[in-house]
Each structure stands twice: as C-alpha cells, then as structure tokens.
Design a protein around this motif. Structure first.
Motif, short mmCIF file in Angstrom:
data_model
loop_
_atom_site.label_atom_id
_atom_site.label_comp_id
_atom_site.label_asym_id
_atom_site.label_seq_id
_atom_site.Cartn_x
_atom_site.Cartn_y
_atom_site.Cartn_z
N ALA A 58 -0.58 6.20 1.23
CA ALA A 58 -0.18 4.67 2.17
C ALA A 58 0.30 3.27 1.76
O ALA A 58 -0.25 2.96 0.27
N SER A 61 2.24 -1.49 3.45
CA SER A 61 2.68 -2.35 4.76
C SER A 61 2.10 -1.10 5.88
O SER A 61 2.61 -1.76 6.70
N TRP A 63 2.82 2.82 6.07
CA TRP A 63 3.65 3.32 6.17
C TRP A 63 3.12 4.65 5.63
O TRP A 63 2.88 4.69 3.82
N TYR A 65 3.51 7.72 3.25
CA TYR A 65 4.49 8.76 2.66
C TYR A 65 4.09 10.04 2.23
O TYR A 65 2.94 10.07 1.77
#
Length: 209
Positions: A58, A61, A63, A65
């Motif tokens: 992570a 931000s 998000w 991955y």
C-alpha cells in the motif's frame, strides 16, 4: 505473535460486511485452530516449488498495488519458520513495491499451485536490505544460475498465514509440466514408429523376393 490470520483480516468493516451477508457466525463462532504463525514442513515444500507469487503493498496515499513476482522455482526462500527472503532483480525500474515498503512495511503474498489448485496467503512485514548488508542471507537467497541482475534483497517476517479453498482455481500447467507429462507418450510413439518402419522394411523385402 499471539494472533492468527483472521485477527489481522477481520477488521470492523470486514465484520460489518460479514454481518450484512449473514456470514459473521461462520467466523465469530469458529472453533478450529487458525493461529498459523509458524511455517511447517507443508508450507516449506509448497513455497520451494513455486516459481511466482503475487505481493500486495500500500502506498502513502492509501492505494494498494499488486505485483507479480517470478523467477526460478524456489526463488522465494524460507530462511526459518518465521522468515522468508527473495532477491529483487532489475525489472522495469518503476520501484512501486519497493517505495511502498519503505513507507509501509506491511505486505500480503499469495502463492498458487495451479495444477493442484492450492493457494497460500501470507501476511508479513518486509524489510529492504542492500546486497552487502547481510552476505550470508544474500548468498542463501541468490540463485547462482539465474541471469537477471540483482539489486536488493527483501526479508519478510511472518505475521500469519492461511490456506485458501481450491474453489475457482482453474488448473494451469507450465510448458515444462506439459512436456514431462507427454514424455512417455512421445517415447511410445517413437517406439511404434521404429517398429512400423522395421515391419514395412520386412514387407518390402518379402515383396522383392
């Protein structure tokens, strides 16, 4: 580490989702032993056979991955019953997973054996090391005959693992596995072709006589 995989995975929002779908009783009332915090011989054998895995990290931000990692079978090394390590070889040089792990060392790995439809999930904390920082570990994790350029080593400290059910895992086979499976058939065909050629020659010689 006194917790198991579900202690990490079952966050309040996950519990709320389970309750909404009337599945919360499946886990809140589960009586089995799921505190898988040490690898056993079964996990060691499974990991040693894998030539790829997926790793989720992570970013700052928030998000996630997910990256596919591949190499020679067994390139993910089990150092002890709570430690894994693998060499990070040069790729497209985006360094997304590497950067994410600097900011947040939590990662989740998924290893899949497609022919046998088995899947292993691993929660761990990953440490990035220079190749010279721990020479014995680097030497143990390096596949000497693999031609890719090593850049760093990642060491994973196990938090918990769990096995998935085989549902929806479609069996898939590598070229090597297919070649090995068909080797006896190809050998039998070659034997029959030689036998056929021998018999044809005998028939032709009888015709000439």
């Amino acid at each position: 580490m006194g917790h198991g995989f579900m202690d990490i995975a079952l966050t309040p929002s996950v519990l709320a989702a389970q309750k909404e779908m009337h599945a919360d009783h499946l886990w809140t009332q589960y009586k089995g032993h799921r505190e898988f915090t040490r690898f056993t011989a079964d996990e060691a054998a499974f990991i040693a056979e894998r030539d790829s895995f997926y790793i989720a990290t992570a970013s700052e931000s928030g998000w996630p991955y997910v990256q596919h990692r591949g190499g020679p079978a067994g390139f993910l090394k089990m150092i002890d019953d709570r430690t894994l390590a693998f060499i990070d070889y040069r790729g497209n040089r985006q360094y997304i997973s590497t950067g994410n792990l600097i900011a947040n060392d939590r990662a989740c790995l998924i290893l899949v054996d497609y022919p046998r439809r088995a899947r292993l999930k691993i929660y761990g904390r990953v440490e990035k090391l220079g190749l010279e920082s721990d020479p014995p570990l680097t030497d143990r994790a390096t596949d000497k005959e693999y031609g890719a350029k090593p850049e760093r080593i990642f060491r994973l400290r196990l938090e918990a693992f769990d096995w998935n059910c085989p549902q929806h895992i479609t069996p898939r086979y590598t070229e090597r596995q297919i070649a090995d499976a068909f080797a006896p058939l190809r050998a039998r065909v070659s034997d029959l072709e030689r036998e056929n050629a021998l018999l044809r020659g005998q028939l032709e010689r009888r015709g000439e006589a």
